[in-house]
Design a protein around this motif. Structure first.
Motif, PDB file in Angstrom:
ATOM      1  N   ARG A 113       8.041  30.880  48.729  1.00 40.81           N
ATOM      2  CA  ARG A 113       9.347  30.721  48.078  1.00 40.81           C
ATOM      3  C   ARG A 113       9.268  29.682  46.961  1.00 40.81           C
ATOM      4  O   ARG A 113       8.387  28.839  46.939  1.00 40.81           O
ATOM      5  N   GLY A 114      10.213  29.788  46.027  1.00 39.68           N
ATOM      6  CA  GLY A 114      10.287  28.849  44.923  1.00 39.68           C
ATOM      7  C   GLY A 114      11.707  28.430  44.648  1.00 39.68           C
ATOM      8  O   GLY A 114      12.666  28.904  45.269  1.00 39.68           O
ATOM      9  N   ARG A 115      11.847  27.569  43.665  1.00 42.53           N
ATOM     10  CA  ARG A 115      13.104  26.855  43.438  1.00 42.53           C
ATOM     11  C   ARG A 115      14.291  27.724  43.055  1.00 42.53           C
ATOM     12  O   ARG A 115      15.433  27.310  43.193  1.00 42.53           O
ATOM     13  N   VAL A 116      14.060  28.962  42.586  1.00 41.28           N
ATOM     14  CA  VAL A 116      15.185  29.794  42.147  1.00 41.28           C
ATOM     15  C   VAL A 116      15.567  30.879  43.150  1.00 41.28           C
ATOM     16  O   VAL A 116      16.494  31.643  42.903  1.00 41.28           O
ATOM     17  N   ASN A 117      14.868  30.935  44.277  1.00 38.57           N
ATOM     18  CA  ASN A 117      15.244  31.932  45.288  1.00 38.57           C
ATOM     19  C   ASN A 117      16.680  31.706  45.743  1.00 38.57           C
ATOM     20  O   ASN A 117      17.101  30.579  45.995  1.00 38.57           O
ATOM     21  N   LYS A 118      17.427  32.813  45.849  1.00 35.81           N
ATOM     22  CA  LYS A 118      18.832  32.742  46.259  1.00 35.81           C
ATOM     23  C   LYS A 118      19.175  34.017  47.011  1.00 35.81           C
ATOM     24  O   LYS A 118      18.763  35.109  46.609  1.00 35.81           O
ATOM     25  N   ASN A 119      19.918  33.887  48.106  1.00 35.86           N
ATOM     26  CA  ASN A 119      20.281  35.090  48.860  1.00 35.86           C
ATOM     27  C   ASN A 119      21.568  35.707  48.334  1.00 35.86           C
ATOM     28  O   ASN A 119      22.162  35.224  47.355  1.00 35.86           O
ATOM     29  N   GLU A 120      22.021  36.781  48.973  1.00 37.03           N
ATOM     30  CA  GLU A 120      23.190  37.517  48.486  1.00 37.03           C
ATOM     31  C   GLU A 120      24.472  36.697  48.550  1.00 37.03           C
ATOM     32  O   GLU A 120      25.437  36.977  47.836  1.00 37.03           O
ATOM     33  N   GLU A 121      24.489  35.698  49.397  1.00 38.48           N
ATOM     34  CA  GLU A 121      25.673  34.832  49.501  1.00 38.48           C
ATOM     35  C   GLU A 121      25.637  33.678  48.507  1.00 38.48           C
ATOM     36  O   GLU A 121      26.542  32.835  48.489  1.00 38.48           O
ATOM     37  N   GLY A 122      24.600  33.639  47.679  1.00 41.07           N
ATOM     38  CA  GLY A 122      24.485  32.572  46.688  1.00 41.07           C
ATOM     39  C   GLY A 122      23.873  31.296  47.218  1.00 41.07           C
ATOM     40  O   GLY A 122      23.908  30.259  46.539  1.00 41.07           O
ATOM     41  N   VAL A 123      23.291  31.348  48.398  1.00 40.67           N
ATOM     42  CA  VAL A 123      22.654  30.175  48.991  1.00 40.67           C
ATOM     43  C   VAL A 123      21.206  30.101  48.507  1.00 40.67           C
ATOM     44  O   VAL A 123      20.474  31.095  48.557  1.00 40.67           O
ATOM     45  N   PHE A 124      20.802  28.941  48.034  1.00 43.19           N
ATOM     46  CA  PHE A 124      19.419  28.755  47.591  1.00 43.19           C
ATOM     47  C   PHE A 124      18.504  28.686  48.815  1.00 43.19           C
ATOM     48  O   PHE A 124      18.764  27.953  49.761  1.00 43.19           O
ATOM     49  N   THR A 125      17.417  29.439  48.763  1.00 40.69           N
ATOM     50  CA  THR A 125      16.521  29.545  49.919  1.00 40.69           C
ATOM     51  C   THR A 125      15.113  29.016  49.654  1.00 40.69           C
ATOM     52  O   THR A 125      14.284  29.067  50.558  1.00 40.69           O
ATOM     53  N   GLY A 126      14.877  28.514  48.434  1.00 40.26           N
ATOM     54  CA  GLY A 126      13.516  28.100  48.104  1.00 40.26           C
ATOM     55  C   GLY A 126      13.382  26.698  47.547  1.00 40.26           C
ATOM     56  O   GLY A 126      12.356  26.360  46.959  1.00 40.26           O
ATOM     57  N   LYS A 127      14.390  25.862  47.737  1.00 41.34           N
ATOM     58  CA  LYS A 127      14.284  24.486  47.255  1.00 41.34           C
ATOM     59  C   LYS A 127      13.275  23.711  48.107  1.00 41.34           C
ATOM     60  O   LYS A 127      12.926  24.101  49.219  1.00 41.34           O
ATOM     61  N   ALA A 128      12.816  22.594  47.568  1.00 34.72           N
ATOM     62  CA  ALA A 128      11.867  21.764  48.316  1.00 34.72           C
ATOM     63  C   ALA A 128      12.446  21.406  49.684  1.00 34.72           C
ATOM     64  O   ALA A 128      13.655  21.188  49.804  1.00 34.72           O
ATOM     65  N   PRO A 129      11.580  21.426  50.712  1.00 38.85           N
ATOM     66  CA  PRO A 129      10.123  21.561  50.683  1.00 38.85           C
ATOM     67  C   PRO A 129       9.627  22.977  50.967  1.00 38.85           C
ATOM     68  O   PRO A 129       8.529  23.147  51.506  1.00 38.85           O
ATOM     69  N   ALA A 130      10.407  24.006  50.620  1.00 37.99           N
ATOM     70  CA  ALA A 130      10.075  25.380  51.019  1.00 37.99           C
ATOM     71  C   ALA A 130       8.678  25.800  50.580  1.00 37.99           C
ATOM     72  O   ALA A 130       7.955  26.460  51.331  1.00 37.99           O
ATOM     73  N   CYS A 131       8.274  25.435  49.362  1.00 31.98           N
ATOM     74  CA  CYS A 131       6.979  25.900  48.844  1.00 31.98           C
ATOM     75  C   CYS A 131       5.816  25.404  49.689  1.00 31.98           C
ATOM     76  O   CYS A 131       4.923  26.183  50.053  1.00 31.98           O
ATOM     77  N   ILE A 132       5.814  24.124  50.031  1.00 36.05           N
ATOM     78  CA  ILE A 132       4.711  23.591  50.828  1.00 36.05           C
ATOM     79  C   ILE A 132       4.834  24.029  52.282  1.00 36.05           C
ATOM     80  O   ILE A 132       3.828  24.282  52.953  1.00 36.05           O
ATOM     81  N   VAL A 133       6.034  24.167  52.779  1.00 33.04           N
ATOM     82  CA  VAL A 133       6.223  24.658  54.150  1.00 33.04           C
ATOM     83  C   VAL A 133       5.654  26.071  54.277  1.00 33.04           C
ATOM     84  O   VAL A 133       4.956  26.392  55.252  1.00 33.04           O
ATOM     85  N   ASP A 134       5.917  26.925  53.288  1.00 28.52           N
ATOM     86  CA  ASP A 134       5.411  28.300  53.350  1.00 28.52           C
ATOM     87  C   ASP A 134       3.892  28.345  53.321  1.00 28.52           C
ATOM     88  O   ASP A 134       3.262  29.111  54.065  1.00 28.52           O
TER      89      ASP A 134
END
Length: 467
Positions: A113-134
């Motif tokens: 995931r990355g910083r601009v990922n967003k779901n259908e409800e408009g919730v960001f899903t890729g903000k830090a620390p998502a990239c390193i966690v993945d």
């Protein structure tokens, strides 16, 4: 964890020829590596294996059980990414994944995931620390399935450029650290270890909370900046257009102010060179640390001169008996030019990709330094300090809770202006101080980029694997 069991029967066999060299390989594609993915397209990996391994053959002494694992991180700008594939690089030659298969590596190419990922409800899903966690979750998937997957999970070597280089350094620095456990549990990562054997880092954009003052320590005298603006992704990759300018008087004032914090940071690090001399700076930014940074530029120029690629000796270089012995650092910086206006990383108007990185599920952008937060032009909030820490390998290099990679290779182009030369120099120095084996160089003539010396990269990997 039942659905996270690797299926060795779900594969395709492919063949590819580039530069007159043909590889045949087995690909296990689109493997989701966490039990609770928010972005399955990105939280997945591909595994590539030389097909000859399945007929009992070997390559360079490697086979299906003992082959080292090459882990290419193709993340740029902390954006979402998908698994790398064998193919051509930007020089129309064999890319790193192709070459790894050619040399007998198993390749595990992760998405994240990355910083601009967003779901259908408009919730960001890729903000830090998502990239390193993945990325950690992907490595845990490999170890969880170590008896099923091809290759040796004790010999994982990461490789990345820019943000990917920073994430490669994070994987090398933070193995099995408990700071990440809660996030890994929330993602449904496998119960396994996530340390790596070695880390290759091209121009790592890291140490972000100290990068602004390091940038101004180097570039504050320069008003003009020359950069490219990201306009989206096209068929051939990122679309970039010129976005040059001249810093305003207010920006110049900020640059002058912020650069004066850098000597305090350097002096508090208590760095030493290889001869035991402490590396320090006075309040004007001069001192033994500056001479230390200069020495790597001098080494770069001499290395280029030895192979004939330094065709003209710049007027700001001092030569004796055919070797460069010194440079005028300020003239060198003018030669390299400035890329980013101040503040280069934590912008007062929250305009950088790093501001975007440190947002939350509901807030798109945040500050991550006390200076920018205190002077914010956008009335921006402040990121969680623990998350900022989790994106900085420097925070973990002397932490006995982390299992650090023993072997490191760091390359930062001698005219790479995306971050100050001080940032990779500090990283290699601290790594060496805590006992890592570090191969560090500033290749002359190279700007921001990576994988430009794949022959040397794979030679280094083969060398450290013998250890």
């Amino acid at each position: 964890m039942g659905k996270l069991i690797f299926d060795p029967s779900n594969y395709q066999v492919k063949e590819m020829t580039i530069d007159g060299i043909t590889i045949e390989y087995r690909v296990f594609a689109d493997i989701v590596y966490v039990a609770k993915p928010l972005e399955p397209k990105h939280q997945s990996l591909n595994i590539y294996v030389p097909e000859v391994y399945y007929s009992g053959e070997s390559i360079n002494g490697c086979n299906i059980k003992n082959a080292p694992i090459f882990f290419p991180i193709t993340i740029g700008g902390y954006m979402p990414n998908v698994s790398d594939q064998p193919g051509s690089d930007r020089r129309n030659s064999r890319n790193a994944t192709f070459r790894a298969l050619e040399k007998g590596f198993v390749v595990v190419a992760p998405g994240a995931r990355g910083r601009v990922n967003k779901n259908e409800e408009g919730v960001f899903t890729g903000k830090a620390p998502a990239c390193i966690v993945d990325l950690k979750a992907a490595i845990r998937y490999l170890r969880f399935n170590k008896d099923l997957i091809p290759g040796d999970t004790d010999k994982i070597i990461t490789n990345g450029t820019s943000a990917g280089g920073a994430l490669s350094s994070l994987l090398g620095a933070t193995g099995n650290h408990p700071d990440y456990d809660l996030y890994l549990q929330e993602a449904g990562a496998c119960e396994a270890e996530d340390h790596v054997y070695a880390s290759s880092c091209y121009c790592p954009i890291t140490n972000l909370e100290n990068a602004d003052m390091a940038y101004e320590w180097m570039y504050y005298r320069l008003k003009d900046y020359y950069k490219l603006k990201f306009m989206g992704i096209g068929e051939d990759g990122p679309i970039m257009v010129p976005d040059n300018g001249v810093m305003s008087d207010d920006q110049l004032k900020v640059a002058e102010e912020i650069r004066r914090y850098f000597p305090t940071y350097i002096n508090e690090l208590a760095l030493y060179d290889g001869q035991g001399k402490q590396l320090v700076l006075d309040q004007d930014g001069n001192g033994t640390f500056k001479e230390y940074v200069k020495s790597f530029v001098v080494d770069s120029m001499n290395a280029a001169n030895e192979v004939g690629s330094l065709t003209v000796l710049p007027a700001w270089a001092v030569s004796e008996a055919g070797r460069i012995v010194d440079i005028d650092f300020e003239s060198y910086v003018q030669f390299a030019t400035r890329m980013k206006p101040t503040l280069a990383f934590d912008a007062l108007d929250l305009s950088t990709g790093e501001n975007d990185l440190f947002g939350t599920a509901s807030i798109e952008r945040l500050h991550f330094t006390s200076y920018a937060f205190g002077h914010s032009e956008a009335k921006g909030g402040m990121a969680n300090p623990k998350i900022v820490k989790m994106l900085n390998p420097m925070s973990y290099l002397d932490d006995d809770k982390a299992n650090m990679a023993k072997y490191w290779r760091i390359r930062h182009g001698a005219v790479d202006r995306d971050t100050s030369l001080a940032i990779p120099v500090i990283l290699q120095n601290r790594l060496t101080d805590v006992g890592a084996s570090v191969d560090f160089h500033l290749p002359w003539g190279e700007g921001h980029g990576g994988d430009y010396d794949l022959d040397e990269l794979f030679a280094w990997m083969e060398q450290v694997l013998k250890k």
